[in-house]
Design an enzyme around this catalytic site. Structure first.
Site, PDB file in Angstrom:
ATOM      1  N   CYS A 190       0.830  -1.210   0.000  1.00  0.00           N
ATOM      2  CA  CYS A 190       0.000   0.000   0.000  1.00  0.00           C
ATOM      3  C   CYS A 190       0.855   1.246   0.000  1.00  0.00           C
ATOM      4  O   CYS A 190       0.535   2.235  -0.641  1.00  0.00           O
ATOM      5  CB  CYS A 190      -0.943  -0.005   1.196  1.00  0.00           C
ATOM      6  SG  CYS A 190      -0.147  -0.486   2.722  1.00  0.00           S
TER       7      CYS A 190
ATOM      8  N   GLU B 162      -3.064   3.186  -8.639  1.00  0.00           N
ATOM      9  CA  GLU B 162      -2.212   2.227  -7.940  1.00  0.00           C
ATOM     10  C   GLU B 162      -2.006   1.004  -8.837  1.00  0.00           C
ATOM     11  O   GLU B 162      -2.958   0.304  -9.171  1.00  0.00           O
ATOM     12  CB  GLU B 162      -2.898   1.814  -6.631  1.00  0.00           C
ATOM     13  CG  GLU B 162      -2.060   0.905  -5.778  1.00  0.00           C
ATOM     14  CD  GLU B 162      -2.712   0.601  -4.431  1.00  0.00           C
ATOM     15  OE1 GLU B 162      -3.824   0.031  -4.412  1.00  0.00           O
ATOM     16  OE2 GLU B 162      -2.104   0.924  -3.391  1.00  0.00           O
TER      17      GLU B 162
END
Ligand code: NAI
Ligand code: MG
Length: 480
Positions: free
Chosen positions: A283, A382
């Site tokens: 993350c 992402e």
């Protein structure tokens, strides 16, 4: 093949339907074992056990330091089994053993940190008027749900459940369906302690079945989630129906901002580590590189050489970069790489790597993409792979604009030897964690962690996380 069971009310359980599903070793995509495909019935069973235990007297009568002792006991078991746990994390997630060992160490430290905090969470006394005493008490929130992603299962299971149990809640974990092994080991360690039945429960199953039921169960009082933005939104909506709080950690597109006056060696190491860790499936991956214009060519050349010297292969063989989790994740990553090749220029990498004996595994070269426009999807979304996009800036103002120029705001690294510059930038960065001349601070158990913007809200880690699992009661007593 390992046959795992759910852990509900102190017992190992099959799913009510009897259905099972497989989980795989990313190194070669071979099946490692099966888990129960838990469903509504199983989740309801787990929540009901957690509720009965929360409302009963046994758990309530546990003194704070006794809750802490149990967490220390789990930490001790984690340390005793460090190598075995690391091996399990590596075959399950794919990451190199050295990274799994660091994850296991961090997991033990979460249990120790929150074990120690269990009897140190205090309220306040607040001056009101003569003849009145006013004080606050932090009480457990009740039944807490913990939905775990596949990329850091042992760390993420540990960090939130340790904080929730330290503060007197009862918990229901939804293990990641792709990587259940170490979460179930934590259940095993709890099972061997004096923790009352029903305090720690784990269900397994799919996100849209077991996960969805857990997040919309009317008796759940708080949800902690780490994962994708779309799933985070679903969970928040489910929580809204019952007016319960959520802690959401939804990933990022975190930048490393590199100035020409940085320490070159430390910066290269930091930039590389932050994008190759767990093959970029992190993350807080440092997935954007922002470099001062005059320094760009020199730095990119060095970076390219270093990245090309890294080794790629199965985690158990101790390479720098392991496989991508699954075909699905691989296809997502490689489609961003293709798009990047079309819209920009590949500086290095960009291809799948075939490893002898592990032909079914999905390995990707560390990849650097230059010459994109900053609003391109490749630079904004992402990617969750070892893929770095590069941009340059000439002024501090431009650096800040680029750094803040995505919908995410989880982490930012700043690399400079100029103290004033570092402070000025840190002030203006919209991210939950800012690192100067380092990135990640060795796991940072004690540091609050969480996002600005679409990276989520609420903070995990550190003392701050204890607030997620407590609610504050104010008591005012008039005695005159
Ligand atoms: P996901 O967000 O769907 O899954 C994470 C967890 O949520 C898993 O335990 C899953 O079973 C559960 N879940 C899924 N749907 C749910 C629902 N409707 N209700 C409740 N729980 C649910 O992420 P997924 O599909 O594993 O990965 C997709 C992308 O998400 C990745 O490529 C990556 O970009 C991002 N991601 C980010 C992570 C991070 O650390 N921030 C971790 C995992 C994924
Ligand atoms: Mg696996």
């Amino acid at each position: 093949m390992d046959k795992l069971y759910m852990y509900i009310n102190g017992e190992w359980q099959e799913s009510a339907s009897g259905e099972r599903m497989e989980y795989f070793n990313p190194a070669d995509q071979m099946t490692l074992g099966t888990i129960p495909r838990g469903n509504k019935v199983d989740v309801d069973h787990a929540v009901s056990a957690a509720k009965t235990t929360f409302e009963g007297s046994v758990w309530k009568e546990f003194k704070p330091h006794e809750r802490g002792s149990i967490l220390f006991e789990v930490a001790r078991r984690i340390r005793e089994n460090k190598n075995e746990l690391a091996r399990l994390e590596t075959i399950d997630v794919g990451k190199p053993l050295a990274q799994s060992i660091a994850d296991v160490e961090a997991a033990a430290r979460y249990f120790e940190f929150y074990g120690g905090a269990a009897d140190k969470l205090m309220g306040e006394t607040i001056p009101i008027e003569d003849g009145m005493i006013d004080f606050t008490v932090r009480e457990p929130i009740g039944i807490t749900a913990h939905i775990i992603p596949w990329n850091y299962p042992i760390q993420i299971t540990s960090r939130s459940t340790a904080a929730a149990i330290a503060t007197g809640n009862t918990v229901v974990v939804k293990a990641a369906e792709q990587t259940p092994l170490t979460t179930m080991k934590i259940a095993e360690y709890f099972h061997d302690t004096d923790l009352p039945e029903g305090v720690f429960n784990v269900v397994t199953g799919l996100g849209n079945e077991a996960g969805a039921r857990l997040s919309n169960h009317p008796d759940v009082n708080h949800i902690t989630f780490t994962g994708s933005v779309p799933t985070g939104i679903k969970i928040m909506k489910a929580a809204a129906d019952h007016v319960i709080p959520v802690t959401l950690e939804l990933g990022g597109k975190s930048p490393n901002i590199v100035f020409a006056d940085c320490d070159e060696e430390e910066t290269l190491n930091g930039v590389i580590r932050s994008i190759i860790q767990n093959a970029g499936q992190t993350c807080s991956a440092g997935s954007r590189l922002l470099i001062e214009g005059a320094y760009k060519d020199e730095f990119l050349l060095l970076l390219k050489d270093r990245l090309e010297a890294l080794t790629i292969g199965p985690g158990e063989e101790e390479h720098n970069i392991g496989p991508i989790l699954s075909k699905e994740q691989y296809e997502k990553v490689i489609s961003y790489v293709h798009q990047g090749r079309k819209e920009g220029e590949i500086v290095t990498g960009g291809n799948r790597v075939h490893i002898e004996g592990y032909e079914e595994g999905f390995y990707i070269q560390p990849t650097v993409i230059d010459k994109l426009t900053h609003d391109s999807e490749v630079a904004q979304e992402e990617i969750f792979g070892p893929v770095l996009t590069v941009f340059s800036f000439d002024t501090e103002k431009e650096a800040v604009q680029l750094a803040n120029g995505t919908n995410y705001g989880l982490v930012t690294g700043i690399w400079t030897s100029h103290l004033g510059k570092a402070h000025r930038l840190a002030d203006q960065i919209r991210a939950g964690q800012v690192f100067v001349n380092n990135y990640g601070a060795g796991g940072g158990i004690q540091m609050p962690f969480g996002g600005y913007k679409r990276s989520g809200f609420g903070r995990e880690k550190g003392f701050e996380a204890l607030k997620n699992y407590t609610q504050l009661k104010n008591v005012a007593i008039k005695y005159r």
